[in-house]
Motif scaffolding. Structure first.
Motif, PDB file in Angstrom:
ATOM      1  N   TRP A   1      -2.899   9.956   2.885  1.00  0.00           N
ATOM      2  CA  TRP A   1      -3.974   9.097   2.371  1.00  0.00           C
ATOM      3  C   TRP A   1      -3.401   8.078   1.395  1.00  0.00           C
ATOM      4  O   TRP A   1      -2.376   8.311   0.760  1.00  0.00           O
ATOM      5  N   GLN A   2      -4.066   6.932   1.306  1.00  0.00           N
ATOM      6  CA  GLN A   2      -3.608   5.871   0.422  1.00  0.00           C
ATOM      7  C   GLN A   2      -3.962   6.228  -1.011  1.00  0.00           C
ATOM      8  O   GLN A   2      -5.132   6.412  -1.358  1.00  0.00           O
TER       9      GLN A   2
ATOM     10  N   GLU B   1      -0.608   4.826  -8.187  1.00  0.00           N
ATOM     11  CA  GLU B   1       0.562   4.534  -7.366  1.00  0.00           C
ATOM     12  C   GLU B   1       1.890   4.845  -8.044  1.00  0.00           C
ATOM     13  O   GLU B   1       2.857   5.196  -7.376  1.00  0.00           O
TER      14      GLU B   1
ATOM     15  N   ALA C   1       0.862  -1.182   0.000  1.00  0.00           N
ATOM     16  CA  ALA C   1       0.000   0.000   0.000  1.00  0.00           C
ATOM     17  C   ALA C   1       0.897   1.229   0.000  1.00  0.00           C
ATOM     18  O   ALA C   1       1.974   1.228   0.600  1.00  0.00           O
TER      19      ALA C   1
ATOM     20  N   PRO D   1       2.010   9.410   7.714  1.00  0.00           N
ATOM     21  CA  PRO D   1       1.280   8.952   6.522  1.00  0.00           C
ATOM     22  C   PRO D   1       0.035   9.793   6.276  1.00  0.00           C
ATOM     23  O   PRO D   1      -0.671  10.175   7.216  1.00  0.00           O
TER      24      PRO D   1
ATOM     25  N   THR E   1      -9.288   7.712   4.052  1.00  0.00           N
ATOM     26  CA  THR E   1      -9.435   8.426   2.785  1.00  0.00           C
ATOM     27  C   THR E   1     -10.638   9.350   2.825  1.00  0.00           C
ATOM     28  O   THR E   1     -10.595  10.468   2.289  1.00  0.00           O
TER      29      THR E   1
ATOM     30  N   PHE F   1       1.150   5.385   0.706  1.00  0.00           N
ATOM     31  CA  PHE F   1       0.531   6.505   1.383  1.00  0.00           C
ATOM     32  C   PHE F   1       1.346   7.770   1.122  1.00  0.00           C
ATOM     33  O   PHE F   1       2.577   7.728   1.066  1.00  0.00           O
TER      34      PHE F   1
END
Length: 841
Positions: free
Chosen positions: A280-281, A285, A268, A278, A391, A270
């Motif tokens: 938000w995811q 990417e 994942a 961290p 999120t 972030f």
């Protein structure tokens, strides 16, 4: 006494009654070695002198025939190397042991580091030890991130278990805190080497340091490198991190939009807050950036190479596109998610080019029409509520007309603090026309010199015929002399003779004529001018003439945010503004009139309390919509953030650079008071804080040879609007004349330009005067050119030349000779701002 236990993928040999926590954690997390048996020696307490003979006997009893990967827990770093060689000699089997301090990383990674190289070393009986890797399991890029390197006096490259870190080398305390966090949380990806750039809480990293690191990187390192902006980096104003790297390295680069965490096979990612926590995811990417083909060329929209799609998005129907409803899809974009119709609009690339904000995820809502916008807004609210809590807390629903303001938007609705908002682009098409009839002004008798004044009926009969010849341009020179206009009589200073071809009419609320559905009776004659009817009054908000080169009444009423203000001080109590549709300078040219103090876009003195109060009331929704972006800009540019009013002035500049400011300059050049005046004064206060551009600035114009000759006789041009120009040569500006200006005080706007803005834009404040240095008429193979120089405030705008003119003219000519390259492209929607000559209407 040695006790053995099999734990996970390892054989644990321990001398105490229990296995230590360290040994148990390593045994349970380490991956199986396909070529070697993993043996963990748990040496936590004082050991008997014959411990190594007991270990060798125990391993021989296991009847193992493969090599051994030896892990030593609870002992000094050098113990592993000594034990590896001794066991290899005693057992006759290869032993891979750590040389240096072994650091357990995320997801079972075993990372070995030492001052001198450090890593996993293979020991064989009768052979010289051989270094194998830095990490286990071994990634494809392991050899590219091995040593601790000094890049510069302020930067070091430090190998991490999961990658490499380019960071500040002077703040060891901050580096230690963040380094420990990265070691324990960032996994080692088998085919991607994260290159973290910067350290939160330290000085910005310089691009030169990144270039030095790249030049020394091995080919396998370049192939697998994925840059991650982890801390502050000194970037050019308005430039994205990935694009700046691609242009700097002259090579395509790949960028992770977040820091990986979790398992290597499905990490994942972030974002990183300013303090290193961290965010938000991310959905997009990995991005690919390509360098610009030439210096100043438009950047190519980054390409998404890898993304995540939670099941809430729906079934996939295309690359990064998911069917959310029967009439709407969700597309993954770098800044978040885009909810739109199944067919992408023409401005799709502008939406996809919006950079990511590490502090919030954008849920962009397409708003092509009110009905579709309401539907998309409803679906976006449902989607936001279904996302994971982290999120959802950072989600901001925004219409595409605000995210990409270069396209026409809608009006009458808005986004405030993350809620939906339209822009003002099509207000006239959406709002019904007001039903209140325009008031009929009372006659004001005025004596008129010359022919007898016509009756009211004659005036009313003349009003519909305003599509005839326009009023002659103002050709008065600074010394008071004048130039006769085309077809003008020589009977007076303005060419007015006994045959009056037009009338000057005044009234408090005249915005049109009977041809536009307004009554014409009751207007009084107050003067006469040759060729044209001039309508003036406080209700005209930006128009001082009606003729073939003036805006039609319906164009003047477009983009109306409320009732037309009464002018003068009326704007202070009526927070509304009417801006005309932005148009290039008409032909024939008309020079601007000098406005009164109540119609100037720059107010003397620093006191703008009334203007700021008006701006907060008139633009409260727009301020809320862009407040987060403006705050980010001010945080990145501390020099712009001084004073309590910095946010308001910066917001005014951002709005002026968007579609909301398209008609502001034309309204200022009308020399009429109105709601545009306080807006312009707030913009001016914000522009003053921007960095200065000294040198050549460029614009374009559509002028005839006759127009150029009249400008040459004018000699000094004063622009009462903002003069937009470019700090770099443009590639495709419309017009027949190339305008070059030698700038002394123009301000660069790159910090506040949006995704589809013009980073090379510079602005001259309203009231700036320019002297005409040279007019080059078009010749075979050479375009027409107009060379100007900005006059300093303390420099009197006299007709005679001064020594600065010769210097500026020589510099402009030299620049034309040396100029090369295709030029900087300008978006079509923004090109009209750069088409015109200062001082012309």
């Amino acid at each position: 006494m040695i006790t053995r236990h099999t734990v996970g993928n390892a054989l644990v040999l321990h001398a105490s009654e229990r296995i230590s926590t360290e040994a148990r954690t390593v045994a349970l997390s380490v991956d199986r070695d396909p070529d070697n048996d993993i043996v963990i020696l748990d040496l936590q307490h004082e050991l008997p002198f014959d411990i190594w003979d007991t270990v060798a006997t125990e391993l021989r009893r296991q009847r193992l025939r493969r090599g051994i990967r030896l892990v030593v827990c609870g002992a000094r770093p050098e113990t592993g190397a000594l034990a590896g060689q001794w066991l290899s000699d005693r057992l006759g089997r290869p032993v891979i042991a750590p040389f240096g301090r072994m650091i357990p990383g995320a997801a079972g990674l075993l990372f070995v580091h030492a001052t001198d190289l450090g890593g996993w070393v293979c020991y064989r009986r009768g052979h010289t030890p051989v270094w194998q890797s830095k990490r286990y399991p071994v990634p494809a890029w392991d050899g590219a991130a091995v040593d601790h390197l000094t890049i510069s006096s302020t930067c070091a490259a430090e190998p991490l278990p999961g990658g490499v870190w380019l960071r500040e080398s002077r703040d060891e305390a901050a580096v230690a805190v963040h380094g420990s966090h990265l070691t324990s949380t960032m996994p080692c990806l088998p085919d991607a080497m994260p290159v973290l750039v910067g350290c939160p809480g330290t000085a910005p990293l310089r691009l030169d340091d990144i270039a030095r690191f790249w030049r020394g990187l091995a080919p396998e390192g370049r192939e697998h490198a994925r840059f991650v902006q982890y801390g502050p980096v000194a970037l050019p104003d308005g430039e994205q991190f990935g694009q700046a790297l691609a242009d700097l390295l002259r090579s395509p680069v790949r960028v992770f939009t977040g820091v990986p965490s979790g398992r290597p096979d499905g990490p994942a990612m972030f974002t990183v807050d300013a303090d290193g926590r961290p965010g938000w995811q991310v959905f997009a990417e990995e991005l690919a950036f390509r360098p610009r083909e030439t210096l100043g060329a438009k950047a190519v929209t980054p390409r998404i190479l890898r993304h995540r799609a939670p099941p809430e998005l729906g079934e996939p129907v295309g690359p990064r596109v998911y069917q959310y409803a029967h009439d709407a899809v969700v597309e993954v974009i770098p800044s978040g998610l885009w909810l739109r119709a199944p067919e992408p609009p023409r401005h799709a690339d502008r939406i996809r080019a919006v950079p990511m904000d590490p502090n919030r995820v954008r849920l962009v809502v397409d708003d092509p029409a009110p009905a579709a916008a309401d539907r998309h807004r409803e679906l976006a609210g449902d989607l936001a509520a279904r996302l994971d809590p982290a999120t959802r807390r950072r989600a901001a629903v925004q219409p595409s007309s605000l995210v990409a303001p270069g396209r026409p938007g809608l009006s009458a609705r808005g986004i405030e603090a993350g809620t939906y908002r339209h822009t003002t682009g099509h207000a006239a098409d959406l709002l019904p026309a007001p039903s209140v009839p325009a008031p009929v002004p009372e006659p004001v008798p005025v004596a008129v010199a010359g022919p007898p004044a016509p009756s009211t009926g004659e005036v009313a009969a003349t009003v519909p015929a305003v599509a005839g010849p326009a009023a002659p341009p103002d050709t008065t020179l600074p010394d008071g002399s004048g130039l006769p206009g085309p077809g003008a009589e020589a009977t007076g200073p303005h060419g007015a003779g006994p045959d009056v071809a037009g009338l000057h009419v005044a009234g408090p609320s005249v915005v049109g004529s009977e041809a536009a559905g307004l009554p014409g009776a009751g207007l009084s004659v107050v003067g006469s001018e040759a060729a044209g009817l001039h309508v003036a009054g406080p209700g005209v908000a930006g128009l001082d003439g009606i003729g073939p080169d003036a805006d039609p009444p319906e164009a003047a009423a477009r983009d109306v945010a409320g009732p037309v203000p009464g002018g003068g001080a009326g704007w202070a109590t009526s927070p509304t503004m009417t801006l005309p549709v932005h148009r290039p300078a008409p032909a024939p040219v008309r020079f601007q009139r000098t406005p009164g103090d109540d119609a100037r876009g720059v107010r003397p003195g620093p006191d703008l309390d009334e203007e700021r109060t008006w701006f907060r009331r008139a633009f409260r929704r727009e301020i809320a919509a862009v407040s987060a972006d403006v705050a980010d800009v001010l945080a990145a540019h501390p020099a712009l953030a001084g004073g309590a009013d910095a946010v308001e002035y910066a917001t005014a500049v951002r709005l002026y650079l968007s579609a909301a400011g398209d008609g502001l300059d034309q309204a200022l050049r009308s020399a009429e008071p109105g709601g545009h005046v306080p807006f312009a004064r707030c913009v001016s206060a914000g522009v003053r804080r921007l960095p200065v551009h000294r040198g050549v600035a460029y614009a374009g114009a559509g002028l005839t040879t006759a127009d150029l000759r009249r400008i040459a006789q004018r000699r000094v041009l004063t622009d009462w609007g903002f003069t937009n120009a470019l700090a770099e040569p443009p590639a495709d500006l419309p017009g027949t004349v190339e305008v070059l200006i030698w700038s002394a005080t123009a301000r660069r706007t790159a910090a506040f330009e949006t995704g589809d803005g013009v980073p090379a834009r510079v602005l001259f404040l309203p009231g700036t005067a320019f002297t005409v240095l040279q007019v080059q008429e078009p010749e075979a193979g050479a375009p027409a050119r107009l060379l100007l120089r900005e006059l300093a405030v303390e420099e009197p705008p006299v007709d005679g030349r001064v020594r600065f003119d010769a210097l500026a003219l020589a510099a402009l000519r030299q620049h034309l000779v040396r100029r090369t390259g295709p030029g900087t492209p300008v978006p079509a929607a923004a090109a009209r701002r750069f088409t015109g000559v200062p001082g012309l209407r």
